[in-house]
Design an enzyme around this catalytic site. Sequence first.
Site, PDB file in Angstrom:
ATOM      1  N   GLU A 101      28.958  -2.013 -36.377  1.00 30.07           N
ATOM      2  CA  GLU A 101      28.159  -0.906 -35.831  1.00 30.07           C
ATOM      3  C   GLU A 101      28.995  -0.071 -34.856  1.00 30.07           C
ATOM      4  O   GLU A 101      28.786  -0.079 -33.641  1.00 30.07           O
ATOM      5  CB  GLU A 101      26.912  -1.498 -35.162  1.00 30.07           C
ATOM      6  CG  GLU A 101      25.754  -0.552 -34.997  1.00 30.07           C
ATOM      7  CD  GLU A 101      25.036  -0.163 -36.286  1.00 30.07           C
ATOM      8  OE1 GLU A 101      24.001   0.486 -36.190  1.00 30.07           O
ATOM      9  OE2 GLU A 101      25.516  -0.465 -37.396  1.00 30.07           O
ATOM     10  N   HIS A 160      18.251   0.863 -44.337  1.00 31.06           N
ATOM     11  CA  HIS A 160      18.299  -0.116 -43.243  1.00 31.06           C
ATOM     12  C   HIS A 160      17.591  -1.403 -43.649  1.00 31.06           C
ATOM     13  O   HIS A 160      16.365  -1.456 -43.768  1.00 31.06           O
ATOM     14  CB  HIS A 160      17.652   0.492 -41.986  1.00 31.06           C
ATOM     15  CG  HIS A 160      17.625  -0.452 -40.826  1.00 31.06           C
ATOM     16  ND1 HIS A 160      16.626  -0.453 -39.880  1.00 31.06           N
ATOM     17  CD2 HIS A 160      18.480  -1.446 -40.458  1.00 31.06           C
ATOM     18  CE1 HIS A 160      16.867  -1.399 -38.992  1.00 31.06           C
ATOM     19  NE2 HIS A 160      17.984  -2.009 -39.314  1.00 31.06           N
ATOM     20  N   LYS A 201      32.770   3.208 -39.250  1.00 29.34           N
ATOM     21  CA  LYS A 201      31.924   3.733 -40.328  1.00 29.34           C
ATOM     22  C   LYS A 201      32.536   5.010 -40.928  1.00 29.34           C
ATOM     23  O   LYS A 201      32.464   5.237 -42.135  1.00 29.34           O
ATOM     24  CB  LYS A 201      30.507   4.002 -39.806  1.00 29.34           C
ATOM     25  CG  LYS A 201      29.731   2.705 -39.524  1.00 29.34           C
ATOM     26  CD  LYS A 201      28.302   2.987 -39.061  1.00 29.34           C
ATOM     27  CE  LYS A 201      27.564   1.700 -38.727  1.00 29.34           C
ATOM     28  NZ  LYS A 201      27.299   0.844 -39.891  1.00 29.34           N
TER      29      LYS A 201
END
Length: 738
Positions: A414, A462, A419
Amino acid sequence: MSYTNFTLDIDADGIALVTWNSPDRSMNVFTEEVMRELNAIVDKVAGDAAIKGAVITSGKDTFSGGADITLLQKMLTTFAADKGKDIEKATKGLFDNAGTMTGLFRKLETSGKPWVSAINGTCMGGAFEMSLACHGRVAADSDKVRMALPEVKIGIFPGAGGTQRVPRLTDQQQALQMLTSGQTLSPQKAKSMGLIHEIAEPAKLVETAKAMIRNGLKPVAPWDEKGFKLPGGQIYSPAGFNLWPPAIAILRRETYGNYPAAAAILKCVYEGLLVPFDTALRIEQRYFTEIMQTREAAVMIRSLFVSLQELNKGARRPAGVPETKFKKIGILGAGFMGAGIAYVTAKAGIPVVLLDRDIESAKGKAHSDSLISDQVKKGRAKPDEKDKLLSLITPTADYADLAGCDLVVEAVFEDSAVKKNATEQAEAVLKPSAIFASNTSTIPITGLAKNSTRPKNFIGIHFFSPVDKMMLVEIILGKKTGDKALATAIDFVRAIKKTPIVVNDTRGFYVNRCVLRYMSEAYKMLIEGVPAPMIENAAKAAGMPVGPLALTDETAIDLAQKIMKQTIKDLGDSAVDPKQMTLINTLVDEHGRFGRKNAKGFYDYPAKPAKKKLWPGLRDLYPQLAPEKVDYEELQQRLLVTIALEAARVMEEGIVTDPREADVGSILAFGFAPFTGGALSYIDGIGAKEFVKIAKRLQKKYGAEFKAPKLLLDMAEKGETFYQRFDPYAKSDVKQAA
């Protein structure tokens, strides 16, 4: 006579084969037409001397899903329309309607001809009740065959004889366990309980059923014979005295009195076993009529059956976009989350490329190996199914292996920079039509989409942990996300047999915003000096499956610390209560308590088989209030109201636009008191006007987090519900807010 839903074939021995195969339906269900036709067939079999008996089976892969829920909705709609004119007459009408199926099955049972149910697949609810009314029951020896009376899960109970036949076929303890939990039975379990007579090879199912009739099957149910004795003994017997007092206590412990249908099951069984069978059916019918009038039944049927089915069928899918048939899916990141996504994808029969920085990503495949091996060990999967599943997962460290993927799901660390790198490398090898999805739980999708050269194909998917168990998936739309990306994401979630809800982009999306409120309120209570056991017990009494402190441990206290620090960094010091920040810092930095992962959190986690227990040190962090000075009911109310208010804010902001998704999402993701129907149905059940009063009282006492949004104030003034204000069936545009 010809039938729409059945065929009737009589063999040389005079045995009728009744095959149920409703046209234009993937599964047989009881409708008014089906019941009329079955009634006529029962008359035909009973009245034709040439017919010796009947076998009923299905022409589909499944036997039947039970009653068409629209039958129940129609009954409730009629009752609601009539009760204002004449409540007594309306209740009598509801009672009579509730007895239609009961009467039909009793007619079959007492028709004078033997009936055998040949169960070839899933047999649920009313269909299993019909089978129990047959004189013989044979199930195919197949993993596809599952039997259950699951009605309690949607706020009602088996009201067509189920609460009377089951405890007359098996002992009362097993009967109560099955009926109050909605337990699913394999053929072997059902036979061991005495609920079916035989298990047959699938190819010999019908022949085995016919053989029962040829061999002289009696056309009389055991309870209709003189001298019938209950398995396991009478109610008033030593066995009964040992069973019933703890059974009532256990139900109370498990449900806290929140589920009227579960209590009604105990009453039906207890009272029904004391009287003759037909009187018992009438008792059941009366309790069923009573339960059908409860708020719990109405909202649970709506959220946990109707809305859930609609969302599972793609209610929010954009029209006109061809369905995606997945040939290959890529997963970036082989940690716990990525490995879990790979497992459920392979389980759905879809080839998966599981990519990580190096070939050590094989650890992700090992996760799947562990999960499927456990299923094999428990008899829920076969060794060849394990081999097939593992063969579909290809570990790699080379982005080139993603070529040809229809969809890539990024589940890396995260961190925005990590990313960004993963997105760029993947898009370099993906075909132009491929969809890229991020599994981020905290970073807004619109920001991540800036790393993409095709933001219209970028979306958030998600998942919740553990992926193999959690049934909800949030699909997050970025500002530029296109219809094809949304349709593909929904197709994927449906393919892996999970429930999609569509959420517009915001910090924390929908579920996490609500969960963080739940946890935050618990932290406040601790700081106020409320004893920790009272907080956890109040949550469970309110209907939550897991207390907020236990939930924090599961998600990790140090993760809560990171989220709080990031929130302060992004939104300023006022965004997080400094007292709560101090509490979390104390636990993590001073006491090294990270949660379940290091066996130390709000709870201590001793080695198994010992159970977790609240950390005694919690009481030393703040001066403790005397338990008798704490308003226990108010604790329950605070925990539910704070979540419901956040759900209302999410609707006001247009983050969630469909109340079905808010309700179903709140139940599936974190177990919001299912008996309420979900976070928005909870408000609707209280009424917006009364709910705003409660919120204002709590705001005055406990602070701004209980401030009702303008939307609720407006709804209170107009007397609206969420399902009126945001009518999900009135929308023309499925993608954006109304």
